[in-house]
Design a protein around this motif. Structure first.
Motif, PDB file in Angstrom:
ATOM      1  N   GLY A  43       5.923  -4.646  19.709  1.00  0.00           N
ATOM      2  CA  GLY A  43       7.073  -3.791  19.978  1.00  0.00           C
ATOM      3  C   GLY A  43       7.565  -3.023  18.771  1.00  0.00           C
ATOM      4  O   GLY A  43       8.738  -2.669  18.689  1.00  0.00           O
ATOM      5  N   ALA A  44       6.689  -2.741  17.832  1.00  0.00           N
ATOM      6  CA  ALA A  44       7.060  -1.983  16.635  1.00  0.00           C
ATOM      7  C   ALA A  44       6.707  -0.514  16.812  1.00  0.00           C
ATOM      8  O   ALA A  44       5.811  -0.166  17.579  1.00  0.00           O
ATOM      9  N   GLN A  45       7.410   0.345  16.096  1.00  0.00           N
ATOM     10  CA  GLN A  45       7.104   1.772  16.155  1.00  0.00           C
ATOM     11  C   GLN A  45       6.125   2.185  15.067  1.00  0.00           C
ATOM     12  O   GLN A  45       5.473   3.215  15.169  1.00  0.00           O
ATOM     13  N   VAL A  46       6.038   1.398  14.017  1.00  0.00           N
ATOM     14  CA  VAL A  46       5.100   1.654  12.925  1.00  0.00           C
ATOM     15  C   VAL A  46       4.467   0.336  12.510  1.00  0.00           C
ATOM     16  O   VAL A  46       4.984  -0.734  12.811  1.00  0.00           O
ATOM     17  N   GLY A  47       3.355   0.427  11.805  1.00  0.00           N
ATOM     18  CA  GLY A  47       2.694  -0.776  11.315  1.00  0.00           C
ATOM     19  C   GLY A  47       1.939  -0.475  10.040  1.00  0.00           C
ATOM     20  O   GLY A  47       1.392   0.613   9.886  1.00  0.00           O
ATOM     21  N   PRO A  48       1.920  -1.414   9.097  1.00  0.00           N
ATOM     22  CA  PRO A  48       1.213  -1.184   7.835  1.00  0.00           C
ATOM     23  C   PRO A  48      -0.274  -1.508   7.955  1.00  0.00           C
ATOM     24  O   PRO A  48      -0.680  -2.329   8.770  1.00  0.00           O
ATOM     25  N   ALA A  49      -1.059  -0.847   7.148  1.00  0.00           N
ATOM     26  CA  ALA A  49      -2.486  -1.161   7.074  1.00  0.00           C
ATOM     27  C   ALA A  49      -2.950  -0.883   5.653  1.00  0.00           C
ATOM     28  O   ALA A  49      -2.524   0.080   5.034  1.00  0.00           O
ATOM     29  N   THR A  50      -3.805  -1.738   5.158  1.00  0.00           N
ATOM     30  CA  THR A  50      -4.381  -1.527   3.842  1.00  0.00           C
ATOM     31  C   THR A  50      -5.816  -2.022   3.850  1.00  0.00           C
ATOM     32  O   THR A  50      -6.150  -2.958   4.562  1.00  0.00           O
ATOM     33  N   VAL A  51      -6.655  -1.364   3.092  1.00  0.00           N
ATOM     34  CA  VAL A  51      -8.048  -1.758   2.971  1.00  0.00           C
ATOM     35  C   VAL A  51      -8.398  -1.753   1.500  1.00  0.00           C
ATOM     36  O   VAL A  51      -8.067  -0.828   0.772  1.00  0.00           O
ATOM     37  N   HIS A  52      -9.032  -2.829   1.088  1.00  0.00           N
ATOM     38  CA  HIS A  52      -9.489  -2.885  -0.293  1.00  0.00           C
ATOM     39  C   HIS A  52     -10.829  -3.596  -0.324  1.00  0.00           C
ATOM     40  O   HIS A  52     -10.941  -4.725   0.115  1.00  0.00           O
ATOM     41  N   ASP A  53     -11.818  -2.912  -0.800  1.00  0.00           N
ATOM     42  CA  ASP A  53     -13.145  -3.509  -0.902  1.00  0.00           C
ATOM     43  C   ASP A  53     -13.416  -3.818  -2.363  1.00  0.00           C
ATOM     44  O   ASP A  53     -13.847  -2.969  -3.117  1.00  0.00           O
ATOM     45  N   SER A  54     -13.106  -5.043  -2.767  1.00  0.00           N
ATOM     46  CA  SER A  54     -13.265  -5.414  -4.168  1.00  0.00           C
ATOM     47  C   SER A  54     -14.726  -5.487  -4.589  1.00  0.00           C
ATOM     48  O   SER A  54     -15.035  -5.356  -5.761  1.00  0.00           O
ATOM     49  N   SER A  55     -15.645  -5.665  -3.638  1.00  0.00           N
ATOM     50  CA  SER A  55     -17.051  -5.759  -4.024  1.00  0.00           C
ATOM     51  C   SER A  55     -17.547  -4.435  -4.608  1.00  0.00           C
ATOM     52  O   SER A  55     -18.362  -4.428  -5.522  1.00  0.00           O
ATOM     53  N   LYS A  56     -17.037  -3.306  -4.115  1.00  0.00           N
ATOM     54  CA  LYS A  56     -17.445  -2.011  -4.675  1.00  0.00           C
ATOM     55  C   LYS A  56     -16.968  -1.881  -6.113  1.00  0.00           C
ATOM     56  O   LYS A  56     -17.690  -1.402  -6.979  1.00  0.00           O
ATOM     57  N   ALA A  57     -15.731  -2.320  -6.360  1.00  0.00           N
ATOM     58  CA  ALA A  57     -15.206  -2.270  -7.722  1.00  0.00           C
ATOM     59  C   ALA A  57     -16.006  -3.190  -8.640  1.00  0.00           C
ATOM     60  O   ALA A  57     -16.297  -2.831  -9.777  1.00  0.00           O
ATOM     61  N   LEU A  58     -16.351  -4.370  -8.138  1.00  0.00           N
ATOM     62  CA  LEU A  58     -17.154  -5.294  -8.941  1.00  0.00           C
ATOM     63  C   LEU A  58     -18.535  -4.726  -9.237  1.00  0.00           C
ATOM     64  O   LEU A  58     -19.027  -4.822 -10.358  1.00  0.00           O
ATOM     65  N   HIS A  59     -19.170  -4.132  -8.229  1.00  0.00           N
ATOM     66  CA  HIS A  59     -20.484  -3.522  -8.449  1.00  0.00           C
ATOM     67  C   HIS A  59     -20.402  -2.491  -9.567  1.00  0.00           C
ATOM     68  O   HIS A  59     -21.256  -2.434 -10.443  1.00  0.00           O
ATOM     69  N   LYS A  60     -19.350  -1.674  -9.532  1.00  0.00           N
ATOM     70  CA  LYS A  60     -19.215  -0.621 -10.525  1.00  0.00           C
ATOM     71  C   LYS A  60     -18.927  -1.193 -11.908  1.00  0.00           C
ATOM     72  O   LYS A  60     -19.564  -0.817 -12.880  1.00  0.00           O
ATOM     73  N   ARG A  61     -17.965  -2.127 -11.981  1.00  0.00           N
ATOM     74  CA  ARG A  61     -17.582  -2.681 -13.281  1.00  0.00           C
ATOM     75  C   ARG A  61     -18.705  -3.495 -13.911  1.00  0.00           C
ATOM     76  O   ARG A  61     -18.870  -3.504 -15.126  1.00  0.00           O
ATOM     77  N   LEU A  62     -19.489  -4.182 -13.105  1.00  0.00           N
ATOM     78  CA  LEU A  62     -20.578  -5.003 -13.643  1.00  0.00           C
ATOM     79  C   LEU A  62     -21.905  -4.256 -13.663  1.00  0.00           C
ATOM     80  O   LEU A  62     -22.925  -4.813 -14.028  1.00  0.00           O
ATOM     81  N   ASP A  63     -21.879  -2.993 -13.262  1.00  0.00           N
ATOM     82  CA  ASP A  63     -23.080  -2.158 -13.234  1.00  0.00           C
ATOM     83  C   ASP A  63     -24.211  -2.848 -12.460  1.00  0.00           C
ATOM     84  O   ASP A  63     -25.343  -2.940 -12.920  1.00  0.00           O
ATOM     85  N   ALA A  64     -23.874  -3.342 -11.280  1.00  0.00           N
ATOM     86  CA  ALA A  64     -24.851  -4.041 -10.437  1.00  0.00           C
ATOM     87  C   ALA A  64     -25.334  -3.108  -9.337  1.00  0.00           C
ATOM     88  O   ALA A  64     -24.558  -2.374  -8.748  1.00  0.00           O
ATOM     89  N   ARG A  65     -26.619  -3.141  -9.060  1.00  0.00           N
ATOM     90  CA  ARG A  65     -27.195  -2.260  -8.049  1.00  0.00           C
ATOM     91  C   ARG A  65     -27.480  -2.974  -6.730  1.00  0.00           C
ATOM     92  O   ARG A  65     -27.850  -2.343  -5.752  1.00  0.00           O
ATOM     93  N   SER A  66     -27.335  -4.290  -6.719  1.00  0.00           N
ATOM     94  CA  SER A  66     -27.575  -5.051  -5.499  1.00  0.00           C
ATOM     95  C   SER A  66     -26.641  -6.254  -5.473  1.00  0.00           C
ATOM     96  O   SER A  66     -26.055  -6.618  -6.493  1.00  0.00           O
TER      97      SER A  66
END
Length: 94
Positions: A43-66
């Motif tokens: 019964g709400a008129q609005v709702g929050p949503a958030t998405v965060h994919d930490s694995s992409k950040a980890l791949h980038k920071r650790l320079d991992a390709r797989s």
């Protein structure tokens, strides 16, 4: 309004799950439908949503390709990364 879940509430929740299953490959439509559907259910008129994919950040920071390379590099860190990563858990960017 009662705090008890009715059969209608349960049916509507399962209907929403079914609809989300049909949108499984369109992530933007899935998120929009999830927020709209759950907002309607409660019964709400609005709702929050958030998405965060930490694995992409980890791949980038650790320079991992797989995933295998990511896991190997994460295991080699001086201490294991916490579930919610802090800057000091990862090596500095190159």
């Amino acid at each position: 309004m009662s705090d008890l879940v009715t059969w209608r509430d349960a049916r509507n929740a399962f209907r929403l799950l079914d609809e989300l299953g049909q949108l499984s490959h369109d992530t933007l439509a899935w998120r929009r439908h999830l927020v709209a559907g759950t907002s309607t259910l409660v019964g709400a008129q609005v709702g929050p949503a958030t998405v965060h994919d930490s694995s992409k950040a980890l791949h980038k920071r650790l320079d991992a390709r797989s995933r295998t390379e990511l896991l190997a590099k994460a295991r080699a860190l001086p201490r294991a990364p916490r579930l919610l990563l802090q800057e000091e858990d990862l090596p500095a960017p190159r």
